[in-house]
Scaffold this motif. Structure first.
Motif, PDB file in Angstrom:
ATOM      1  N   MET A  15       0.834  -1.212   0.000  1.00  0.00           N
ATOM      2  CA  MET A  15       0.000   0.000   0.000  1.00  0.00           C
ATOM      3  C   MET A  15       0.868   1.262   0.000  1.00  0.00           C
ATOM      4  O   MET A  15       0.517   2.258  -0.637  1.00  0.00           O
ATOM      5  N   ALA A  16       2.000   1.227   0.695  1.00  0.00           N
ATOM      6  CA  ALA A  16       2.906   2.380   0.708  1.00  0.00           C
ATOM      7  C   ALA A  16       3.497   2.607  -0.684  1.00  0.00           C
ATOM      8  O   ALA A  16       3.562   3.754  -1.160  1.00  0.00           O
ATOM      9  N   VAL A  17       3.908   1.539  -1.350  1.00  0.00           N
ATOM     10  CA  VAL A  17       4.455   1.662  -2.704  1.00  0.00           C
ATOM     11  C   VAL A  17       3.380   2.178  -3.651  1.00  0.00           C
ATOM     12  O   VAL A  17       3.630   3.073  -4.462  1.00  0.00           O
ATOM     13  N   ALA A 111      -5.024  -7.472  19.065  1.00  0.00           N
ATOM     14  CA  ALA A 111      -4.526  -6.230  19.674  1.00  0.00           C
ATOM     15  C   ALA A 111      -3.907  -5.322  18.619  1.00  0.00           C
ATOM     16  O   ALA A 111      -4.122  -4.099  18.635  1.00  0.00           O
ATOM     17  N   THR A 112      -3.162  -5.898  17.697  1.00  0.00           N
ATOM     18  CA  THR A 112      -2.542  -5.121  16.630  1.00  0.00           C
ATOM     19  C   THR A 112      -3.608  -4.508  15.724  1.00  0.00           C
ATOM     20  O   THR A 112      -3.517  -3.335  15.340  1.00  0.00           O
ATOM     21  N   ALA A 113      -4.638  -5.292  15.409  1.00  0.00           N
ATOM     22  CA  ALA A 113      -5.727  -4.784  14.578  1.00  0.00           C
ATOM     23  C   ALA A 113      -6.466  -3.653  15.288  1.00  0.00           C
ATOM     24  O   ALA A 113      -6.786  -2.620  14.684  1.00  0.00           O
ATOM     25  N   SER A 114      -6.705  -3.830  16.567  1.00  0.00           N
ATOM     26  CA  SER A 114      -7.380  -2.804  17.362  1.00  0.00           C
ATOM     27  C   SER A 114      -6.565  -1.509  17.367  1.00  0.00           C
ATOM     28  O   SER A 114      -7.099  -0.412  17.166  1.00  0.00           O
ATOM     29  N   ASN A 115      -5.268  -1.636  17.575  1.00  0.00           N
ATOM     30  CA  ASN A 115      -4.388  -0.474  17.596  1.00  0.00           C
ATOM     31  C   ASN A 115      -4.337   0.204  16.227  1.00  0.00           C
ATOM     32  O   ASN A 115      -4.346   1.434  16.127  1.00  0.00           O
ATOM     33  N   THR A 116      -4.308  -0.591  15.178  1.00  0.00           N
ATOM     34  CA  THR A 116      -4.288  -0.056  13.816  1.00  0.00           C
ATOM     35  C   THR A 116      -5.569   0.707  13.524  1.00  0.00           C
ATOM     36  O   THR A 116      -5.543   1.789  12.921  1.00  0.00           O
ATOM     37  N   LEU A 117      -6.696   0.170  13.964  1.00  0.00           N
ATOM     38  CA  LEU A 117      -7.974   0.852  13.758  1.00  0.00           C
ATOM     39  C   LEU A 117      -8.032   2.187  14.507  1.00  0.00           C
ATOM     40  O   LEU A 117      -8.556   3.177  13.982  1.00  0.00           O
ATOM     41  N   VAL A 118      -7.483   2.216  15.707  1.00  0.00           N
ATOM     42  CA  VAL A 118      -7.460   3.475  16.467  1.00  0.00           C
ATOM     43  C   VAL A 118      -6.618   4.510  15.734  1.00  0.00           C
ATOM     44  O   VAL A 118      -7.021   5.673  15.590  1.00  0.00           O
ATOM     45  N   MET A 122      -7.746   8.062  14.056  1.00  0.00           N
ATOM     46  CA  MET A 122      -7.132   9.367  14.332  1.00  0.00           C
ATOM     47  C   MET A 122      -6.861  10.125  13.034  1.00  0.00           C
ATOM     48  O   MET A 122      -7.102  11.326  12.943  1.00  0.00           O
ATOM     49  N   VAL A 123      -6.358   9.413  12.047  1.00  0.00           N
ATOM     50  CA  VAL A 123      -6.091  10.052  10.760  1.00  0.00           C
ATOM     51  C   VAL A 123      -7.404  10.494  10.119  1.00  0.00           C
ATOM     52  O   VAL A 123      -7.502  11.597   9.585  1.00  0.00           O
ATOM     53  N   LEU A 124      -8.421   9.639  10.195  1.00  0.00           N
ATOM     54  CA  LEU A 124      -9.712   9.994   9.601  1.00  0.00           C
ATOM     55  C   LEU A 124     -10.329  11.204  10.296  1.00  0.00           C
ATOM     56  O   LEU A 124     -10.961  12.042   9.653  1.00  0.00           O
ATOM     57  N   ALA A 125     -10.145  11.296  11.611  1.00  0.00           N
ATOM     58  CA  ALA A 125     -10.738  12.391  12.374  1.00  0.00           C
ATOM     59  C   ALA A 125      -9.937  13.681  12.271  1.00  0.00           C
ATOM     60  O   ALA A 125     -10.517  14.769  12.202  1.00  0.00           O
ATOM     61  N   MET A 126      -8.619  13.579  12.266  1.00  0.00           N
ATOM     62  CA  MET A 126      -7.791  14.778  12.356  1.00  0.00           C
ATOM     63  C   MET A 126      -6.922  15.044  11.143  1.00  0.00           C
ATOM     64  O   MET A 126      -6.341  16.122  11.026  1.00  0.00           O
ATOM     65  N   GLY A 127      -6.818  14.070  10.257  1.00  0.00           N
ATOM     66  CA  GLY A 127      -5.924  14.219   9.118  1.00  0.00           C
ATOM     67  C   GLY A 127      -6.532  15.013   7.978  1.00  0.00           C
ATOM     68  O   GLY A 127      -7.713  15.357   7.989  1.00  0.00           O
ATOM     69  N   HIS A 128      -5.717  15.272   7.014  1.00  0.00           N
ATOM     70  CA  HIS A 128      -6.137  15.991   5.811  1.00  0.00           C
ATOM     71  C   HIS A 128      -7.139  15.126   5.041  1.00  0.00           C
ATOM     72  O   HIS A 128      -7.011  13.911   4.973  1.00  0.00           O
ATOM     73  N   ARG A 129      -8.135  15.763   4.449  1.00  0.00           N
ATOM     74  CA  ARG A 129      -9.186  15.041   3.710  1.00  0.00           C
ATOM     75  C   ARG A 129      -8.621  14.120   2.643  1.00  0.00           C
ATOM     76  O   ARG A 129      -9.140  13.037   2.410  1.00  0.00           O
ATOM     77  N   LEU A 136      -7.848   4.679   4.861  1.00  0.00           N
ATOM     78  CA  LEU A 136      -8.921   3.708   5.084  1.00  0.00           C
ATOM     79  C   LEU A 136      -8.711   2.464   4.229  1.00  0.00           C
ATOM     80  O   LEU A 136      -8.808   1.334   4.727  1.00  0.00           O
ATOM     81  N   THR A 137      -8.383   2.656   2.970  1.00  0.00           N
ATOM     82  CA  THR A 137      -8.120   1.522   2.085  1.00  0.00           C
ATOM     83  C   THR A 137      -6.919   0.716   2.583  1.00  0.00           C
ATOM     84  O   THR A 137      -6.971  -0.517   2.658  1.00  0.00           O
ATOM     85  N   GLY A 138      -5.847   1.404   2.919  1.00  0.00           N
ATOM     86  CA  GLY A 138      -4.659   0.721   3.422  1.00  0.00           C
ATOM     87  C   GLY A 138      -4.934  -0.055   4.691  1.00  0.00           C
ATOM     88  O   GLY A 138      -4.488  -1.199   4.849  1.00  0.00           O
ATOM     89  N   THR A 139      -5.690   0.539   5.591  1.00  0.00           N
ATOM     90  CA  THR A 139      -6.023  -0.131   6.852  1.00  0.00           C
ATOM     91  C   THR A 139      -6.823  -1.396   6.593  1.00  0.00           C
ATOM     92  O   THR A 139      -6.539  -2.452   7.166  1.00  0.00           O
ATOM     93  N   LEU A 140      -7.811  -1.308   5.724  1.00  0.00           N
ATOM     94  CA  LEU A 140      -8.633  -2.482   5.420  1.00  0.00           C
ATOM     95  C   LEU A 140      -7.819  -3.589   4.748  1.00  0.00           C
ATOM     96  O   LEU A 140      -7.998  -4.773   5.056  1.00  0.00           O
TER      97      LEU A 140
END
Length: 152
Positions: A15-17, A111-118, A122-129, A136-140
């Motif tokens: 996803m980063a590439v 636990a890792t999935a939970s942390n990733t979702l949090v 944060m990015v969805l709430a506070m990040g640039h549109r 969201l796509t990368g997380t999924l």
């Protein structure tokens, strides 16, 4: 544990590439605006010790009252703040009882999935549109890779 985490890591790199090739990665406008703190503080160590002790206590209670699956709930809750304490706790569980190894692996992935979702939240709430769809796509994709890795 290797399979789900390698799957998630490969998904993250992919996803980063993809994001880089599409030109969706932007440099921060002011990298000096992020305050740096020393990671070697007694306060941080004390907080971690309290968190670790609390997770250990909750895991013991979950094992007693809800054998097996109770650890998954504790892992999801612990992952909301940090994955280190639950990872160490579950490693101790697996070391003490080899029959609990699969429970430990699933709990650490939860636990890792939970942390990733949090963090994605944060990015969805506070990040640039412009970042929202990509994150969201990368997380999924990363979480899906973890689930597939667990099922393999």
């Amino acid at each position: 544990m290797l399979v789900p985490f390698v799957a998630m890591a490969l998904a993250a790199v992919g996803m980063a590439v993809l994001g880089f090739r599409r030109g969706r990665v932007a440099a921060p406008t002011d990298p000096g605006s992020v305050p740096l703190k020393t990671p070697f503080s007694l306060l941080a160590a004390g907080k971690f010790a309290l968190l670790f002790g609390g997770v250990q206590l909750l895991l013991k209670l979950a094992q007693t009252w809800f054998p097996g699956r109770g650890a998954y709930v504790i892992a999801a809750i612990a992952g909301l703040t940090d994955v280190d304490a639950i990872t160490l706790s579950m490693a101790e569980v697996a070391k003490a009882d080899a029959a609990q190894s699969q429970v430990a692996v699933v709990a650490i992935v939860i636990a890792t999935a939970s942390n990733t979702l949090v963090k994605a939240g944060m990015v969805l709430a506070m990040g640039h549109r412009g970042m929202r769809g990509t994150v969201l796509t990368g997380t999924l994709v990363i979480l899906g890779a973890g689930v597939v890795g667990l099922l393999v």
